[in-house]
Design a protein around this motif. Structure first.
Motif, PDB file in Angstrom:
ATOM      1  N   VAL A 194      76.614 -34.586 -42.065  1.00  0.00           N
ATOM      2  CA  VAL A 194      77.612 -35.212 -42.922  1.00  0.00           C
ATOM      3  C   VAL A 194      78.490 -36.076 -42.026  1.00  0.00           C
ATOM      4  O   VAL A 194      78.979 -35.613 -41.001  1.00  0.00           O
ATOM      5  N   ILE A 195      78.676 -37.328 -42.417  1.00  0.00           N
ATOM      6  CA  ILE A 195      79.503 -38.253 -41.637  1.00  0.00           C
ATOM      7  C   ILE A 195      80.746 -38.588 -42.454  1.00  0.00           C
ATOM      8  O   ILE A 195      80.631 -38.990 -43.605  1.00  0.00           O
ATOM      9  N   GLU A 196      81.902 -38.418 -41.854  1.00  0.00           N
ATOM     10  CA  GLU A 196      83.158 -38.756 -42.514  1.00  0.00           C
ATOM     11  C   GLU A 196      84.036 -39.557 -41.568  1.00  0.00           C
ATOM     12  O   GLU A 196      83.970 -39.380 -40.361  1.00  0.00           O
ATOM     13  N   LYS A 197      84.850 -40.422 -42.139  1.00  0.00           N
ATOM     14  CA  LYS A 197      85.826 -41.164 -41.346  1.00  0.00           C
ATOM     15  C   LYS A 197      86.923 -40.205 -40.903  1.00  0.00           C
ATOM     16  O   LYS A 197      87.318 -39.319 -41.657  1.00  0.00           O
ATOM     17  N   VAL A 198      87.421 -40.381 -39.696  1.00  0.00           N
ATOM     18  CA  VAL A 198      88.526 -39.556 -39.190  1.00  0.00           C
ATOM     19  C   VAL A 198      89.807 -40.054 -39.831  1.00  0.00           C
ATOM     20  O   VAL A 198      90.151 -41.228 -39.717  1.00  0.00           O
ATOM     21  N   GLU A 199      90.489 -39.160 -40.532  1.00  0.00           N
ATOM     22  CA  GLU A 199      91.740 -39.533 -41.182  1.00  0.00           C
ATOM     23  C   GLU A 199      92.907 -38.723 -40.631  1.00  0.00           C
ATOM     24  O   GLU A 199      94.027 -38.843 -41.103  1.00  0.00           O
ATOM     25  N   GLU A 200      92.644 -37.880 -39.644  1.00  0.00           N
ATOM     26  CA  GLU A 200      93.680 -37.049 -39.041  1.00  0.00           C
ATOM     27  C   GLU A 200      94.413 -37.840 -37.964  1.00  0.00           C
ATOM     28  O   GLU A 200      94.238 -39.038 -37.832  1.00  0.00           O
ATOM     29  N   GLU A 201      95.205 -37.108 -37.182  1.00  0.00           N
ATOM     30  CA  GLU A 201      95.848 -37.742 -36.039  1.00  0.00           C
ATOM     31  C   GLU A 201      94.764 -38.235 -35.083  1.00  0.00           C
ATOM     32  O   GLU A 201      93.614 -37.889 -35.225  1.00  0.00           O
ATOM     33  N   LYS A 202      95.148 -39.007 -34.139  1.00  0.00           N
ATOM     34  CA  LYS A 202      94.179 -39.624 -33.233  1.00  0.00           C
ATOM     35  C   LYS A 202      93.362 -38.584 -32.479  1.00  0.00           C
ATOM     36  O   LYS A 202      93.895 -37.673 -31.866  1.00  0.00           O
ATOM     37  N   LYS A 203      92.062 -38.744 -32.552  1.00  0.00           N
ATOM     38  CA  LYS A 203      91.117 -37.904 -31.823  1.00  0.00           C
ATOM     39  C   LYS A 203      90.376 -38.791 -30.844  1.00  0.00           C
ATOM     40  O   LYS A 203      90.266 -39.994 -31.034  1.00  0.00           O
ATOM     41  N   THR A 204      89.816 -38.191 -29.810  1.00  0.00           N
ATOM     42  CA  THR A 204      89.080 -38.925 -28.795  1.00  0.00           C
ATOM     43  C   THR A 204      87.583 -38.657 -28.970  1.00  0.00           C
ATOM     44  O   THR A 204      87.183 -37.537 -29.280  1.00  0.00           O
ATOM     45  N   CYS A 205      86.783 -39.673 -28.750  1.00  0.00           N
ATOM     46  CA  CYS A 205      85.329 -39.539 -28.784  1.00  0.00           C
ATOM     47  C   CYS A 205      84.900 -38.516 -27.746  1.00  0.00           C
ATOM     48  O   CYS A 205      85.430 -38.494 -26.628  1.00  0.00           O
ATOM     49  N   GLU A 206      83.948 -37.667 -28.112  1.00  0.00           N
ATOM     50  CA  GLU A 206      83.481 -36.629 -27.193  1.00  0.00           C
ATOM     51  C   GLU A 206      82.571 -37.168 -26.091  1.00  0.00           C
ATOM     52  O   GLU A 206      82.249 -36.456 -25.151  1.00  0.00           O
ATOM     53  N   TYR A 207      82.169 -38.433 -26.184  1.00  0.00           N
ATOM     54  CA  TYR A 207      81.258 -39.018 -25.197  1.00  0.00           C
ATOM     55  C   TYR A 207      81.916 -40.075 -24.318  1.00  0.00           C
ATOM     56  O   TYR A 207      81.341 -40.489 -23.321  1.00  0.00           O
ATOM     57  N   CYS A 208      83.079 -40.546 -24.724  1.00  0.00           N
ATOM     58  CA  CYS A 208      83.817 -41.521 -23.924  1.00  0.00           C
ATOM     59  C   CYS A 208      85.305 -41.342 -24.234  1.00  0.00           C
ATOM     60  O   CYS A 208      85.676 -40.421 -24.947  1.00  0.00           O
ATOM     61  N   GLN A 209      86.146 -42.187 -23.765  1.00  0.00           N
ATOM     62  CA  GLN A 209      87.584 -42.033 -23.972  1.00  0.00           C
ATOM     63  C   GLN A 209      88.118 -42.909 -25.107  1.00  0.00           C
ATOM     64  O   GLN A 209      89.312 -42.993 -25.312  1.00  0.00           O
ATOM     65  N   ASN A 210      87.227 -43.524 -25.881  1.00  0.00           N
ATOM     66  CA  ASN A 210      87.658 -44.350 -27.001  1.00  0.00           C
ATOM     67  C   ASN A 210      88.164 -43.484 -28.152  1.00  0.00           C
ATOM     68  O   ASN A 210      87.866 -42.300 -28.233  1.00  0.00           O
ATOM     69  N   GLU A 211      88.903 -44.101 -29.052  1.00  0.00           N
ATOM     70  CA  GLU A 211      89.401 -43.382 -30.221  1.00  0.00           C
ATOM     71  C   GLU A 211      88.240 -43.068 -31.170  1.00  0.00           C
ATOM     72  O   GLU A 211      87.395 -43.928 -31.437  1.00  0.00           O
ATOM     73  N   ALA A 212      88.188 -41.847 -31.663  1.00  0.00           N
ATOM     74  CA  ALA A 212      87.123 -41.428 -32.570  1.00  0.00           C
ATOM     75  C   ALA A 212      87.332 -42.064 -33.936  1.00  0.00           C
ATOM     76  O   ALA A 212      88.450 -42.106 -34.450  1.00  0.00           O
TER      77      ALA A 212
END
Length: 49
Positions: free
Chosen positions: A25-43
């Motif tokens: 299941v793929i959903e857009k992140v709508e919470e506070e800022k999270k970081t990508c688990e594979y790099c340092q970009n915003e999830a």
């Protein structure tokens, strides 16, 4: 759940399918800022089973 950016969404999908053998299941992140688990970009997405 895997938090990922646009660049790594396909990798996250593959990992969820390999580990859980179910359709992810793929959903857009709508919470506070999270970081990508594979790099340092915003999830942008959260991929879960």
């Amino acid at each position: 759940m895997i938090y990922c950016c646009q660049e790594h969404v396909e990798l996250a999908l593959d990992i969820v399918v390999d580990e859980y053998e179910t359709a992810p299941v793929i959903e857009k992140v709508e919470e506070e800022k999270k970081t990508c688990e594979y790099c340092q970009n915003e999830a942008e997405y959260v991929v879960a089973n």
